[in-house]
Design a protein around this motif. Structure first.
Motif, PDB file in Angstrom:
ATOM      1  N   GLY A 256     -39.316  64.904  60.237  1.00  0.00           N
ATOM      2  CA  GLY A 256     -38.976  63.583  59.749  1.00  0.00           C
ATOM      3  C   GLY A 256     -38.504  62.645  60.852  1.00  0.00           C
ATOM      4  O   GLY A 256     -37.935  63.068  61.856  1.00  0.00           O
ATOM      5  N   SER A 257     -38.763  61.402  60.647  1.00  0.00           N
ATOM      6  CA  SER A 257     -38.286  60.316  61.496  1.00  0.00           C
ATOM      7  C   SER A 257     -38.344  59.066  60.628  1.00  0.00           C
ATOM      8  O   SER A 257     -38.857  59.102  59.501  1.00  0.00           O
ATOM      9  N   TYR A 258     -37.835  57.968  61.135  1.00  0.00           N
ATOM     10  CA  TYR A 258     -37.790  56.752  60.318  1.00  0.00           C
ATOM     11  C   TYR A 258     -39.199  56.389  59.834  1.00  0.00           C
ATOM     12  O   TYR A 258     -40.123  56.247  60.627  1.00  0.00           O
ATOM     13  N   GLY A 259     -39.356  56.265  58.518  1.00  0.00           N
ATOM     14  CA  GLY A 259     -40.651  55.940  57.925  1.00  0.00           C
ATOM     15  C   GLY A 259     -41.531  57.152  57.664  1.00  0.00           C
ATOM     16  O   GLY A 259     -42.603  57.018  57.068  1.00  0.00           O
ATOM     17  N   LYS A 260     -41.093  58.347  58.089  1.00  0.00           N
ATOM     18  CA  LYS A 260     -41.911  59.556  57.917  1.00  0.00           C
ATOM     19  C   LYS A 260     -41.101  60.702  57.309  1.00  0.00           C
ATOM     20  O   LYS A 260     -41.402  61.873  57.524  1.00  0.00           O
ATOM     21  N   ILE A 261     -40.116  60.362  56.534  1.00  0.00           N
ATOM     22  CA  ILE A 261     -39.329  61.399  55.858  1.00  0.00           C
ATOM     23  C   ILE A 261     -40.155  62.051  54.754  1.00  0.00           C
ATOM     24  O   ILE A 261     -39.935  63.202  54.376  1.00  0.00           O
ATOM     25  N   GLY A 262     -41.139  61.329  54.247  1.00  0.00           N
ATOM     26  CA  GLY A 262     -41.995  61.880  53.197  1.00  0.00           C
ATOM     27  C   GLY A 262     -42.671  63.167  53.611  1.00  0.00           C
ATOM     28  O   GLY A 262     -42.864  64.075  52.787  1.00  0.00           O
ATOM     29  N   ASN A 307     -32.490  57.613  63.528  1.00  0.00           N
ATOM     30  CA  ASN A 307     -33.888  57.416  63.139  1.00  0.00           C
ATOM     31  C   ASN A 307     -34.828  58.502  63.654  1.00  0.00           C
ATOM     32  O   ASN A 307     -35.950  58.637  63.165  1.00  0.00           O
ATOM     33  N   ASN A 308     -34.390  59.255  64.662  1.00  0.00           N
ATOM     34  CA  ASN A 308     -35.189  60.338  65.224  1.00  0.00           C
ATOM     35  C   ASN A 308     -34.277  61.525  65.491  1.00  0.00           C
ATOM     36  O   ASN A 308     -33.070  61.359  65.716  1.00  0.00           O
ATOM     37  N   ILE A 309     -34.844  62.702  65.478  1.00  0.00           N
ATOM     38  CA  ILE A 309     -34.072  63.891  65.822  1.00  0.00           C
ATOM     39  C   ILE A 309     -33.794  63.885  67.324  1.00  0.00           C
ATOM     40  O   ILE A 309     -34.715  63.756  68.137  1.00  0.00           O
ATOM     41  N   GLU A 310     -32.529  64.035  67.671  1.00  0.00           N
ATOM     42  CA  GLU A 310     -32.113  63.966  69.070  1.00  0.00           C
ATOM     43  C   GLU A 310     -31.468  65.256  69.575  1.00  0.00           C
ATOM     44  O   GLU A 310     -31.378  65.487  70.779  1.00  0.00           O
ATOM     45  N   SER A 311     -31.005  66.096  68.654  1.00  0.00           N
ATOM     46  CA  SER A 311     -30.356  67.350  69.060  1.00  0.00           C
ATOM     47  C   SER A 311     -30.400  68.318  67.892  1.00  0.00           C
ATOM     48  O   SER A 311     -29.678  68.135  66.904  1.00  0.00           O
ATOM     49  N   GLY A 328     -42.158  62.927  65.092  1.00  0.00           N
ATOM     50  CA  GLY A 328     -42.183  61.920  66.145  1.00  0.00           C
ATOM     51  C   GLY A 328     -42.208  62.572  67.516  1.00  0.00           C
ATOM     52  O   GLY A 328     -41.946  63.771  67.669  1.00  0.00           O
ATOM     53  N   THR A 329     -42.513  61.773  68.535  1.00  0.00           N
ATOM     54  CA  THR A 329     -42.653  62.315  69.889  1.00  0.00           C
ATOM     55  C   THR A 329     -41.835  61.521  70.906  1.00  0.00           C
ATOM     56  O   THR A 329     -42.217  61.409  72.068  1.00  0.00           O
ATOM     57  N   SER A 330     -40.706  60.978  70.491  1.00  0.00           N
ATOM     58  CA  SER A 330     -39.866  60.212  71.411  1.00  0.00           C
ATOM     59  C   SER A 330     -39.309  61.134  72.496  1.00  0.00           C
ATOM     60  O   SER A 330     -39.292  62.361  72.346  1.00  0.00           O
ATOM     61  N   LEU A 357     -45.922  67.694  70.927  1.00  0.00           N
ATOM     62  CA  LEU A 357     -44.906  67.859  71.957  1.00  0.00           C
ATOM     63  C   LEU A 357     -45.245  69.026  72.879  1.00  0.00           C
ATOM     64  O   LEU A 357     -45.037  68.946  74.100  1.00  0.00           O
ATOM     65  N   LEU A 358     -45.755  70.095  72.318  1.00  0.00           N
ATOM     66  CA  LEU A 358     -46.209  71.217  73.147  1.00  0.00           C
ATOM     67  C   LEU A 358     -47.315  70.770  74.093  1.00  0.00           C
ATOM     68  O   LEU A 358     -47.358  71.184  75.259  1.00  0.00           O
TER      69      LEU A 358
END
Length: 519
Positions: A256-262, A307-311, A328-330, A357-358
């Motif tokens: 999930g990320s902002y706008g993609k929790i679905g 809004n994004n996973i950070e840890s 997401g790929t931030s 990400l990989l």
């Protein structure tokens, strides 16, 4: 169902003649007669013109047996020899003599395009020109014959494999391959019936049993298997009367990320409905209210990122972790993903942005647990393993990737193929309606939920892909292709389970073309 290689088919033929004390000509008679029986059952004496085009090898010999049987039974049949070489197989010559002793209307020899017969749309074409032994493109005039088949719009029946199609490599020219309406494949289907680039050469296929030695069929290991209900039913793990939720594992779904929790909602709900005892969804803070509202049965953990996973930090001990859906790929997420992989020992299912990400940082591959399951769609797969020139190269590259990293890769598509090392498992469920947003998120959840329950990663992958496709097949009955959405797949998972225990069906012997591109 096993899918045999060309070499294994030849060996099966040889052992059959040896163990059953018959000649190769007898086996050809058996094969050609089975084709006749199939046609006779459907035609019931109808006087539709039948054009049988025979090559000068064993496939042509099968066609000559068919022609002779059609003549004996009074059908309106015309036989042609496609004279593309001076060489003749022994069994072809035997059956050429037999048909000449059966009718005064001897086969017509075709040596070039100026000798092609007239074929009308209401006629039937039987393609017995080339078999599995073909290893080079046909001559230009033979290609012109195949084009004539298509231009006629007549129903085209191919014997064993559409002529011009190889069993183990890509075709150079699609116009040099017969486009069959139906293919009757001896004893088992061919791998090329299921690959995107080659499946289009036959609209439908069916297996004919020609009596190949049963011990050989049972004991021979194949690199490719077809997975249907008959294969997945033994994988099913029944539940004990006194079991409780703790017996069925705890699935953690991270994404999930902002706008993609679905995407995380779909995967988490799928993990529940596939049978996981407990499911926790891990999301950025923006997903908390959505997840708690949409999924009251699921527990929620939130990352420090808004809004994004950070840890990625949690204090539970899950049985399995599914990660990547809507992630997401931030840069922050990549760093969190890297730290997570380096410290993780829990079984993993990776999808979507986890795979992206990989691909961005391939050194992370060495941190994947053994038998990690990856579920890429085509573009994600390309980012991971690089480009491929054809489907055979794609399978080869995925096998090498799987062997190198000891992972399971599911190549999603109309016939999703699960690859583990050098083994390829082709799924038989699914339909074009599943080419819809979120379908892949559902698959991730299903496989994650199965591993949580104690299924090993490979059976979980095979069973999960089957259930996913079967739920789509059930859902499409009520919604149609265009209106099928990912939520319908989840809603019908329970029916997919129940379908396992209906009256057993015959082993899969035919297939209608479908196209699925799970996102």
């Amino acid at each position: 169902m096993k899918v045999f290689s060309k070499e294994q088919i030849y060996e099966g033929d040889r052992l059959t003649t040896e163990r059953q004390n018959i000649s190769s000509t007898d086996l050809m008679e058996r094969a050609g007669t089975q084709i006749f029986n199939w046609m006779h059952l459907r035609m019931q004496g109808a006087q539709v013109p039948v054009h049988v085009f025979c090559g000068i090898g064993n496939n042509g010999g099968d066609g000559l047996v068919l022609s002779r049987q059609l003549i004996i039974h009074g059908y309106n049949v015309k036989t042609y020899i496609v004279n593309y070489s001076e060489k003749r197989s022994k069994d072809f010559l035997v059956n050429y003599d037999r048909i000449k002793n059966t009718t005064k209307d001897w086969p017509t020899i075709l040596n070039g395009a100026d000798e092609f017969p007239d074929i009308h749309q209401d006629d039937i074409i039987v393609d017995a020109v080339f078999g599995i032994g073909l290893n080079r493109p046909p001559a230009e005039w033979v290609k012109a014959l195949f084009l004539k088949f298509r231009e006629s719009k007549a129903f085209t029946l191919s014997i064993d494999i559409p002529s011009g199609l190889y069993t183990d490599k890509a075709v150079e020219d699609s116009d040099a391959v017969v486009h069959a309406n139906y293919t009757l494949s001896f004893q088992a289907p061919k791998l090329v019936f299921f690959l995107p680039e080659t499946a289009r050469f036959t609209i439908q296929w069916e297996v004919l049993d020609i009596g190949i030695d049963r011990d050989y069929l049972a004991q021979t290991e194949t690199a490719v298997e077809l997975i249907a209900r008959h294969e997945v039913l033994p994988m099913y793990k029944p539940r004990e009367k006194f079991s409780h939720k703790g017996d069925f594992g705890h699935a953690l779904v991270i994404g999930g990320s902002y706008g993609k929790i679905g995407a995380l909602v779909l995967a988490s709900r799928s993990a529940l409905l596939s049978g996981a005892g407990l499911v926790t969804a891990y999301s950025p803070r923006c997903g908390y209210t959505i997840l708690q509202t949409a999924l009251p049965e699921v527990m929620v953990l939130c990352d420090k990122g808004e809004n994004n996973i950070e840890s990625i930090d949690f204090d539970i001990e899950p049985s399995v972790i599914g990660i990547g859906v809507g992630l997401g790929t931030s840069d922050e997420t990549l760093h969190a993903f890297e730290q997570f992989l380096k410290g993780n020992k829990t079984p993993l299912v990776l999808d979507a942005d986890a795979i992206n990400l990989l691909a961005k940082q391939k050194t992370l591959l060495k941190h994947l647990p053994e038998q990690t399951v990856l579920t890429p769609h085509p573009k994600e797969l390309e980012r991971l393993i690089g480009n491929w020139s054809n489907d055979f190269e794609k399978l080869s590259k995925v096998s090498k990737f799987s062997l190198k990293h000891n992972v399971i890769v599911i190549i999603k598509g109309a016939h999703s193929i699960t690859v583990y090392g050098e083994k390829h498992y082709i799924n038989t469920t699914g339909n074009p309606g599943m080419a819809t947003a979120g379908s892949g998120d559902v698959l991730t959840g299903v496989i994650t939920g199965l591993i949580a329950q104690g299924y090993d990663p490979l059976p979980a992958s095979l069973f999960g892909v089957y259930l996913h496709g079967k739920s789509g097949d059930i859902a499409v009955e009520n919604h149609g292709y265009q209106s099928l959405i990912a939520g319908h797949l989840i809603d019908n998972l329970s029916q997919a389970y129940l379908d396992l225990f209906k009256q057993p069906e015959e082993p899969v012997e035919s297939n209608e073309k479908a196209e699925e591109d799970s996102d």
